[in-house]
Design a protein around this motif. Structure first.
Motif, PDB file in Angstrom:
ATOM      1  N   LEU A 444     -26.537  -6.732  90.895  1.00 28.46           N
ATOM      2  CA  LEU A 444     -27.051  -5.349  90.155  1.00 28.46           C
ATOM      3  C   LEU A 444     -25.770  -4.746  89.472  1.00 28.46           C
ATOM      4  N   ILE A 445     -24.581  -5.076  89.797  1.00 28.87           N
ATOM      5  CA  ILE A 445     -23.601  -4.421  89.702  1.00 28.87           C
ATOM      6  C   ILE A 445     -22.894  -5.430  88.679  1.00 28.87           C
ATOM      7  N   HIS A 446     -22.884  -4.949  87.318  1.00 28.57           N
ATOM      8  CA  HIS A 446     -22.301  -5.764  86.113  1.00 28.57           C
ATOM      9  C   HIS A 446     -20.624  -5.903  86.442  1.00 28.57           C
ATOM     10  N   SER A 447     -20.269  -4.863  86.773  1.00 27.61           N
ATOM     11  CA  SER A 447     -18.629  -4.707  86.774  1.00 27.61           C
ATOM     12  C   SER A 447     -18.566  -3.279  87.655  1.00 27.61           C
ATOM     13  N   GLU A 448     -17.180  -3.207  88.132  1.00 31.01           N
ATOM     14  CA  GLU A 448     -16.991  -2.329  89.113  1.00 31.01           C
ATOM     15  C   GLU A 448     -15.272  -1.932  88.822  1.00 31.01           C
ATOM     16  N   MET A 449     -14.819  -0.873  88.786  1.00 28.97           N
ATOM     17  CA  MET A 449     -13.423  -0.634  88.611  1.00 28.97           C
ATOM     18  C   MET A 449     -12.944   0.628  89.079  1.00 28.97           C
ATOM     19  N   PHE A 450     -11.803   0.959  89.214  1.00 29.62           N
ATOM     20  CA  PHE A 450     -11.137   2.549  89.601  1.00 29.62           C
ATOM     21  C   PHE A 450     -10.992   3.156  88.237  1.00 29.62           C
ATOM     22  N   GLY A 451     -10.714   4.133  88.376  1.00 28.33           N
ATOM     23  CA  GLY A 451     -10.302   4.966  86.973  1.00 28.33           C
ATOM     24  C   GLY A 451      -8.932   4.700  86.408  1.00 28.33           C
ATOM     25  N   ASN A 452      -7.920   4.279  87.339  1.00 26.61           N
ATOM     26  CA  ASN A 452      -6.624   3.939  86.802  1.00 26.61           C
ATOM     27  C   ASN A 452      -6.624   2.575  85.906  1.00 26.61           C
ATOM     28  N   ASN A 453      -7.828   1.647  86.103  1.00 25.74           N
ATOM     29  CA  ASN A 453      -7.864   0.626  85.478  1.00 25.74           C
ATOM     30  C   ASN A 453      -8.696   0.881  84.083  1.00 25.74           C
ATOM     31  N   ARG A 454      -9.611   1.903  84.050  1.00 24.59           N
ATOM     32  CA  ARG A 454     -10.450   2.150  82.926  1.00 24.59           C
ATOM     33  C   ARG A 454     -10.497   3.761  82.591  1.00 24.59           C
ATOM     34  N   PRO A 455      -9.268   4.052  81.958  1.00 23.48           N
ATOM     35  CA  PRO A 455      -8.848   5.520  81.633  1.00 23.48           C
ATOM     36  C   PRO A 455     -10.159   5.880  80.482  1.00 23.48           C
ATOM     37  N   SER A 456     -10.452   7.014  80.124  1.00 20.62           N
ATOM     38  CA  SER A 456     -11.198   7.600  79.207  1.00 20.62           C
ATOM     39  C   SER A 456     -10.573   7.414  77.998  1.00 20.62           C
ATOM     40  N   ASN A 457     -11.120   7.560  76.693  1.00 21.53           N
ATOM     41  CA  ASN A 457     -10.693   7.457  75.409  1.00 21.53           C
ATOM     42  C   ASN A 457     -10.172   8.942  75.292  1.00 21.53           C
ATOM     43  N   PHE A 458      -9.869   9.733  76.030  1.00 22.38           N
ATOM     44  CA  PHE A 458      -9.185  11.026  75.724  1.00 22.38           C
ATOM     45  C   PHE A 458      -7.520  10.804  76.071  1.00 22.38           C
ATOM     46  N   GLU A 459      -6.564  10.739  74.929  1.00 22.66           N
ATOM     47  CA  GLU A 459      -5.523  10.425  75.154  1.00 22.66           C
ATOM     48  C   GLU A 459      -4.768  11.445  75.643  1.00 22.66           C
ATOM     49  N   ARG A 460      -4.028  11.748  76.600  1.00 24.32           N
ATOM     50  CA  ARG A 460      -3.313  12.988  77.210  1.00 24.32           C
ATOM     51  C   ARG A 460      -1.989  12.592  77.072  1.00 24.32           C
TER      52      ARG A 460
END
Length: 742
Positions: A444-460
């Motif tokens: 059921l899970i296509h992919s799983e990751m943590f936030g440090n590996n998948r940041p948003s497109n909001f560049e800070r």
């Protein structure tokens, strides 16, 4: 040249012209196919009107030939396959035989027996015709393909077994049942069914080696002639042959009965007919399925497109007309259509000729049937049934998985032991269970990751990015796919709990992306309700992204989501927005966003690793720029001759979606850089940049960069190294952001 010679020459020319034209081959093919159609019609009539119904065989022959004529002509004229042959066929005839046998067992030899059976045939044809027309009207022909393949195979194998059983009844008058086993081996009965079985086996053997269109007609004629040669050589008269059941009795061929087909309504036992509704419904599905399978098979053989819905409509109208005329169910025949094509047919004339050949038998009378040997018709039934059993019991084991092949065997055993409906019904249930089990094995899970590996497109800012890399494991992202149901929801719930228990850094945000989800059932909703309760106990936040409206409605109805002000669950239109919200919560908790922004002069030393003097020199190459909210900094196609440092404020990069609506590519906050990719590629702008709020920027033009490279090469080298690091970070982020789109 005399008159006789001229006449002979004209006849010869006309004959040669006829042979060379398409008309003659189509007529010849139609006559061959018509002979086979008549024989098949007689066999199916004998199958249905067997046992206690055998005295009314002429009524069955009459109904079968009506169907072969009306359905045959209609399909020949309107089918997508120009060489189509149609009429009664084995699959539906097997079910009609079961229905007729059930009626006969309840009415025995009552006066209402024939009217009730005849009405059953007529109603079956009319209702089936309406059903097929309805499928065409609703354009539902393709939905028949959803019936599991092993169920189709089990049904066809079961139909083959039922037809073989019918062959025993036709040849011996005794049903193939355990209690009759010894009787079948009495010499008189043994000779009958062995003769039929020998005919079937020999026909199968010859066709497996020489698949010629003349084999079947030749066998039928040879069997007919051989039977009479044997009877004559043994000195057995026609009366004696009928008395010993080698031929049909004259009493069963009642010409008057054939042509008084519509029985009196008062004689029909509607109570008995009502009990056959389940079998009728099953036959309607079988008819639609058989039409689909035969049309698909002809499509492959002929390599031409066949309109399934057109075939359903044609077959429906044909059955409606045949039922009104007193005929039984008929449909497009695969084997006979292939035979017709192999015999040289090239157009619709061949199908019309074959149907008219059946009509000739219908109007010339059924007395000729009294001269047809029973083993010949029984042998043809044996051959049809044997073909089906070989295909689905022997050939299928090589191409099907073990579990699907076992299901075919199971359906066959249930049909043989308990009945047709029980076998098909059990097969459907088991096939659905097998599908559920197999589908539940699909992750059921296509992919799983943590936030440090998948940041948003909001560049800070780089400071904020550093914090998020350190704290990103507080965000656990799950991209889901497929259909969530009872077979996968509980496993999924246990997996999430296990990840939460094993996490080294406490997880505070669970992000679920639904953009690859097709739907979910009530058990899946229940699992998310349990997850909400668990999140409330563990101080977790559930974030739902790409949640379709119908799924969102289900979640709200089951109290998994609140309409407003939900402290536990949040929902966002896409995954990027959901991750951005989680990042905001982490930064707020660290109080980083409450700090005053740092002027670019204070950011540059840390970013480029410069001294104060080098920072002053670098800033001399930059030009300050103040823009108000909603100001468009650049648009697609503009020259990319400037790179921007965003000192304070917020900018969004937008692209044009296929629907015409602007789509966010990236949002940038204080302490970031924009426009660097096109700047370094010497290309034009690919996106738009708009100020989400009043912003302060510093601009670096290509002219100033060239001057820096000439006058302060060490500054330019530090700047290029910074940009290389920045592009690597962006590439890393872009790579992971595409995972959920694959």
């Amino acid at each position: 040249m005399n008159f006789q010679d001229k006449a002979s020459l004209m006849i010869s020319k006309y004959f040669n012209r006829s042979v060379q034209s398409p008309v003659f081959p189509n007529i010849l093919a139609g006559l061959i196919s018509g002979l086979v159609c008549v024989t098949y019609s007689l066999s199916f009539a004998a199958l249905i009107f067997s046992g206690s119904l055998s005295t009314h065989l002429s009524a069955g022959i009459y109904s079968a030939l009506i169907s072969a004529t009306i359905v045959g002509i209609a399909v020949a004229l309107k089918s997508s396959f120009t060489c189509a042959i149609a009429g009664p066929d084995s699959n539906t005839s097997a079910i009609l035989a079961l229905m007729a046998s059930a009626i006969a067992s309840q009415l025995s030899n009552a006066p209402s027996l024939l009217p009730t059976v005849w009405t059953m045939l007529v109603i079956s044809s009319i209702v089936s015709g309406i059903f097929l027309i309805g499928l065409n009207y609703l354009q539902l022909g393709q939905f028949v393909r959803f019936i599991p393949y092993p169920v189709i195979g089990g049904f066809l194998a079961g139909a083959g077994w039922l037809i073989i059983r019918g062959g025993f009844v036709v040849t011996t008058g005794i049903a193939l049942e355990f209690e009759n086993f010894s009787a079948l081996f009495h010499l008189s009965h043994l000779l009958h069914w062995l003769s039929a079985a020998g005919f079937a086996l020999l026909l199968k053997l010859v066709l497996s080696r020489y698949n010629h269109y003349l084999v079947v007609p030749a066998f039928l004629l040879a069997g007919f002639v051989l039977t009479y040669l044997v009877l004559g050589s043994m000195g057995i008269s026609l009366e004696q042959a009928r008395a010993e059941d080698w031929l049909f009795s004259a009493s069963s061929i009642n010409q008057q009965e054939s042509f008084t087909g519509l029985p009196s309504v008062l004689q029909i036992d509607w109570r008995v007919l009502w009990k056959e509704i389940p079998s009728l419904l099953a036959m309607m599905c079988v008819l639609a399925l058989s039409t689909l399978l035969n049309a698909t098979g002809l499509e492959l053989i002929s390599q031409q497109d066949i309109d399934i819905n057109r075939e359903l409509k044609t077959c429906g109208v044909a059955n409606l007309a045949a039922g009104i005329g007193g005929g039984m169910v008929g449909f497009l025949s695969f084997n006979r259509s292939v035979l017709n094509r192999s015999a040289g047919a090239t157009g619709r004339l061949s199908g019309i000729v074959a149907s008219l050949f059946c009509a000739a038998f219908l109007f010339l009378g059924t007395e000729v049937i009294a001269f047809v040997p029973k083993p010949l018709l029984g042998g043809l039934l044996f051959y049809i049934g044997l073909n089906s059993l070989i295909e689905w019991l022997y050939n299928a084991r090589k191409r099907l998985p073990t579990i699907e092949y076992t299901l075919i065997i199971l359906i066959l055993v249930i049909i043989a032991g308990s009945g047709f409906l029980q076998g098909v019904g059990a097969g459907l249930v088991i096939a659905c269970l097998i599908f559920a089990v197999n589908y539940s094995r699909t992750p059921l899970i296509h992919s799983e990751m943590f936030g440090n590996n998948r940041p948003s497109n909001f560049e800070r800012s780089f400071q904020q990015q550093r914090i998020l890399r350190q704290q990103g494991q507080q965000i656990y992202i799950l991209c889901l796919r497929g259909y969530i149901f009872f077979g996968t929801s509980n496993t999924f719930l246990n997996h999430v709990r296990d990840v939460l228990a094993r996490a080294k850094t406490p997880i505070r945000y669970l992000v679920f992306d639904f953009h690859l989800i097709n739907g979910l059932d009530s058990s899946a909703v229940s699992s998310f309700v349990k997850l909400r309760r668990f999140a409330q106990q563990q101080d977790l936040h559930l974030v739902f992204t790409h949640l379709p409206p119908e799924l969102e409605r289900q979640f709200i109805q089951n109290d998994c989501l609140k309409v407003e002000d939900d402290p536990i669950c949040c929902r966002f239109p896409d995954l990027d927005r959901g991750i951005e919200w989680c990042e905001e919560q982490i930064l707020k908790a660290i109080q980083l966003r409450r700090r005053r922004f740092l002027p670019l002069t204070l950011q540059i030393p840390e970013l480029l690793m410069l001294s104060k003097e080098e920072t002053r020199q670098f800033m001399s190459y930059l030009e300050p720029l103040q823009i108000p909210e909603n100001h468009i900094l650049f648009t697609p196609g503009a020259a990319a001759d400037t790179l921007y440092f965003l000192e304070n404020g917020q900018m969004s990069l937008l692209s044009q979606s296929t629907s015409g609506e602007p789509k966010r590519v990236r949002t940038l906050s204080s302490g970031t850089v924009l426009g660097e990719v096109e700047f370094y590629q010497d290309s034009v702008r690919l996106v738009s940049a708009i100020a989400d709020k009043g912003s302060s920027l510093y601009c670096l033009s290509k002219q100033n960069l060239q001057a820096m490279q000439k006058n302060h090469p060490q500054l330019a080298a530090a700047f290029h190294q910074f940009i290389a690091h920045l592009l690597a970070e962006r590439l890393f982020s872009s790579t992971h952001s595409n995972v959920e789109q694959q």
